[in-house]
Design a protein around this motif. Structure first.
Motif, PDB file in Angstrom:
ATOM      1  N   GLU A 143      46.366  -9.248  54.685  1.00  0.00           N
ATOM      2  CA  GLU A 143      47.900  -9.403  55.058  1.00  0.00           C
ATOM      3  C   GLU A 143      48.633  -8.555  54.649  1.00  0.00           C
ATOM      4  O   GLU A 143      49.677  -8.162  55.020  1.00  0.00           O
ATOM      5  N   ASP A 144      48.539  -8.283  52.994  1.00  0.00           N
ATOM      6  CA  ASP A 144      49.801  -7.610  52.509  1.00  0.00           C
ATOM      7  C   ASP A 144      49.001  -6.672  51.195  1.00  0.00           C
ATOM      8  O   ASP A 144      49.805  -5.915  50.588  1.00  0.00           O
ATOM      9  N   GLY A 145      47.965  -6.438  51.207  1.00  0.00           N
ATOM     10  CA  GLY A 145      47.121  -5.554  50.036  1.00  0.00           C
ATOM     11  C   GLY A 145      47.282  -6.046  48.649  1.00  0.00           C
ATOM     12  O   GLY A 145      47.005  -5.333  47.882  1.00  0.00           O
ATOM     13  N   VAL A 146      47.903  -7.273  48.538  1.00  0.00           N
ATOM     14  CA  VAL A 146      47.619  -7.719  47.128  1.00  0.00           C
ATOM     15  C   VAL A 146      46.497  -7.909  46.515  1.00  0.00           C
ATOM     16  O   VAL A 146      45.507  -8.113  47.103  1.00  0.00           O
ATOM     17  N   VAL A 147      46.368  -7.650  45.235  1.00  0.00           N
ATOM     18  CA  VAL A 147      45.127  -7.820  44.586  1.00  0.00           C
ATOM     19  C   VAL A 147      44.398  -9.009  44.648  1.00  0.00           C
ATOM     20  O   VAL A 147      45.214 -10.044  44.480  1.00  0.00           O
ATOM     21  N   VAL A 148      43.035  -9.086  44.854  1.00  0.00           N
ATOM     22  CA  VAL A 148      42.246 -10.300  44.671  1.00  0.00           C
ATOM     23  C   VAL A 148      41.252  -9.968  43.744  1.00  0.00           C
ATOM     24  O   VAL A 148      40.666  -9.207  43.609  1.00  0.00           O
ATOM     25  N   LEU A 149      41.313 -11.136  42.481  1.00  0.00           N
ATOM     26  CA  LEU A 149      40.200 -10.747  41.680  1.00  0.00           C
ATOM     27  C   LEU A 149      38.843 -11.531  42.038  1.00  0.00           C
ATOM     28  O   LEU A 149      38.804 -12.774  42.368  1.00  0.00           O
ATOM     29  N   LEU A 150      37.806 -10.764  42.063  1.00  0.00           N
ATOM     30  CA  LEU A 150      36.498 -11.127  42.666  1.00  0.00           C
ATOM     31  C   LEU A 150      35.555 -11.799  41.605  1.00  0.00           C
ATOM     32  O   LEU A 150      34.491 -12.416  41.739  1.00  0.00           O
ATOM     33  N   ASP A 151      35.909 -11.122  40.075  1.00  0.00           N
ATOM     34  CA  ASP A 151      35.005 -11.586  39.179  1.00  0.00           C
ATOM     35  C   ASP A 151      35.882 -11.544  37.889  1.00  0.00           C
ATOM     36  O   ASP A 151      36.136 -10.575  37.302  1.00  0.00           O
ATOM     37  N   ALA A 152      36.141 -12.734  37.320  1.00  0.00           N
ATOM     38  CA  ALA A 152      36.913 -12.997  36.173  1.00  0.00           C
ATOM     39  C   ALA A 152      36.241 -12.624  34.689  1.00  0.00           C
ATOM     40  O   ALA A 152      36.861 -12.226  33.850  1.00  0.00           O
ATOM     41  N   GLU A 153      35.050 -12.535  34.971  1.00  0.00           N
ATOM     42  CA  GLU A 153      34.053 -12.267  33.689  1.00  0.00           C
ATOM     43  C   GLU A 153      33.071 -11.375  34.180  1.00  0.00           C
ATOM     44  O   GLU A 153      31.865 -11.560  34.151  1.00  0.00           O
ATOM     45  N   PRO A 154      33.397  -9.847  34.549  1.00  0.00           N
ATOM     46  CA  PRO A 154      32.322  -8.755  34.951  1.00  0.00           C
ATOM     47  C   PRO A 154      31.428  -8.596  33.947  1.00  0.00           C
ATOM     48  O   PRO A 154      31.721  -8.798  32.704  1.00  0.00           O
ATOM     49  N   ALA A 155      30.401  -8.093  34.156  1.00  0.00           N
ATOM     50  CA  ALA A 155      29.269  -7.790  33.652  1.00  0.00           C
ATOM     51  C   ALA A 155      29.629  -6.619  32.415  1.00  0.00           C
ATOM     52  O   ALA A 155      30.549  -5.841  32.910  1.00  0.00           O
ATOM     53  N   GLU A 156      28.892  -6.530  31.379  1.00  0.00           N
ATOM     54  CA  GLU A 156      29.355  -5.452  30.393  1.00  0.00           C
ATOM     55  C   GLU A 156      29.292  -4.057  30.873  1.00  0.00           C
ATOM     56  O   GLU A 156      30.047  -3.102  30.724  1.00  0.00           O
ATOM     57  N   GLY A 157      28.209  -3.811  32.057  1.00  0.00           N
ATOM     58  CA  GLY A 157      27.945  -2.587  32.615  1.00  0.00           C
ATOM     59  C   GLY A 157      29.422  -2.176  33.461  1.00  0.00           C
ATOM     60  O   GLY A 157      29.691  -1.184  33.889  1.00  0.00           O
ATOM     61  N   GLN A 158      29.987  -3.061  33.763  1.00  0.00           N
ATOM     62  CA  GLN A 158      31.448  -2.724  34.611  1.00  0.00           C
ATOM     63  C   GLN A 158      32.600  -2.757  33.588  1.00  0.00           C
ATOM     64  O   GLN A 158      33.656  -2.383  34.183  1.00  0.00           O
ATOM     65  N   ALA A 159      32.496  -3.003  32.277  1.00  0.00           N
ATOM     66  CA  ALA A 159      33.639  -2.692  31.648  1.00  0.00           C
ATOM     67  C   ALA A 159      34.356  -1.425  31.777  1.00  0.00           C
ATOM     68  O   ALA A 159      35.661  -1.688  31.622  1.00  0.00           O
ATOM     69  N   ALA A 160      33.885  -0.468  31.640  1.00  0.00           N
ATOM     70  CA  ALA A 160      34.628   1.048  31.644  1.00  0.00           C
ATOM     71  C   ALA A 160      35.215   0.903  32.923  1.00  0.00           C
ATOM     72  O   ALA A 160      36.577   1.408  32.846  1.00  0.00           O
ATOM     73  N   ASP A 161      34.681   0.545  34.123  1.00  0.00           N
ATOM     74  CA  ASP A 161      35.437   0.784  35.303  1.00  0.00           C
ATOM     75  C   ASP A 161      36.642  -0.202  35.221  1.00  0.00           C
ATOM     76  O   ASP A 161      37.634  -0.254  35.926  1.00  0.00           O
ATOM     77  N   VAL A 162      36.649  -1.490  34.883  1.00  0.00           N
ATOM     78  CA  VAL A 162      37.457  -2.511  35.014  1.00  0.00           C
ATOM     79  C   VAL A 162      38.753  -1.901  33.823  1.00  0.00           C
ATOM     80  O   VAL A 162      39.793  -2.145  34.220  1.00  0.00           O
ATOM     81  N   ARG A 163      38.384  -1.386  32.711  1.00  0.00           N
ATOM     82  CA  ARG A 163      39.194  -0.944  31.936  1.00  0.00           C
ATOM     83  C   ARG A 163      40.222   0.424  32.579  1.00  0.00           C
ATOM     84  O   ARG A 163      41.282   0.461  32.428  1.00  0.00           O
ATOM     85  N   HIS A 164      39.391   1.100  33.176  1.00  0.00           N
ATOM     86  CA  HIS A 164      40.225   2.105  33.976  1.00  0.00           C
ATOM     87  C   HIS A 164      40.927   1.624  35.069  1.00  0.00           C
ATOM     88  O   HIS A 164      42.109   2.060  35.038  1.00  0.00           O
ATOM     89  N   ALA A 165      40.530   0.571  35.863  1.00  0.00           N
ATOM     90  CA  ALA A 165      41.478  -0.002  36.702  1.00  0.00           C
ATOM     91  C   ALA A 165      42.592  -0.533  36.233  1.00  0.00           C
ATOM     92  O   ALA A 165      43.988  -0.595  36.856  1.00  0.00           O
ATOM     93  N   ALA A 166      42.742  -1.009  34.908  1.00  0.00           N
ATOM     94  CA  ALA A 166      43.796  -1.854  34.341  1.00  0.00           C
ATOM     95  C   ALA A 166      44.654  -0.488  33.676  1.00  0.00           C
ATOM     96  O   ALA A 166      45.855  -0.612  33.855  1.00  0.00           O
ATOM     97  N   ASP A 167      44.057   0.639  33.403  1.00  0.00           N
ATOM     98  CA  ASP A 167      44.934   1.641  32.992  1.00  0.00           C
ATOM     99  C   ASP A 167      45.756   2.471  34.133  1.00  0.00           C
ATOM    100  O   ASP A 167      46.881   2.776  34.002  1.00  0.00           O
TER     101      ASP A 167
END
Length: 63
Positions: A29-53
């Protein structure tokens, strides 16, 4: 890693979804972020850090 988002700060740019689609989504409805995984796997850490950056609203918080 623990991830949290501030939906009130989100400006719905979608950069988080582009960077880490397994962790972030957007509300239809408005494009606001939805968190799907509050504790992502270590293999996703670089992508999550990039998203935050690249979040223009600084709405993604990492611990």
């Amino acid at each position: 890693m623990k991830v949290s988002v501030d939906q009130d700060s989100c400006i719905a740019s979608g950069q988080c979804v582009v960077a880490a689609a397994e962790v972030f989504d957007q509300r239809d409805e408005d494009g606001v972020v939805v968190l799907l995984d509050a504790e992502p796997a270590e293999g996703q850490a670089a992508d999550v850090r990039h998203a935050a950056d690249v979040c223009p609203a600084l709405a993604i918080h990492l611990e």
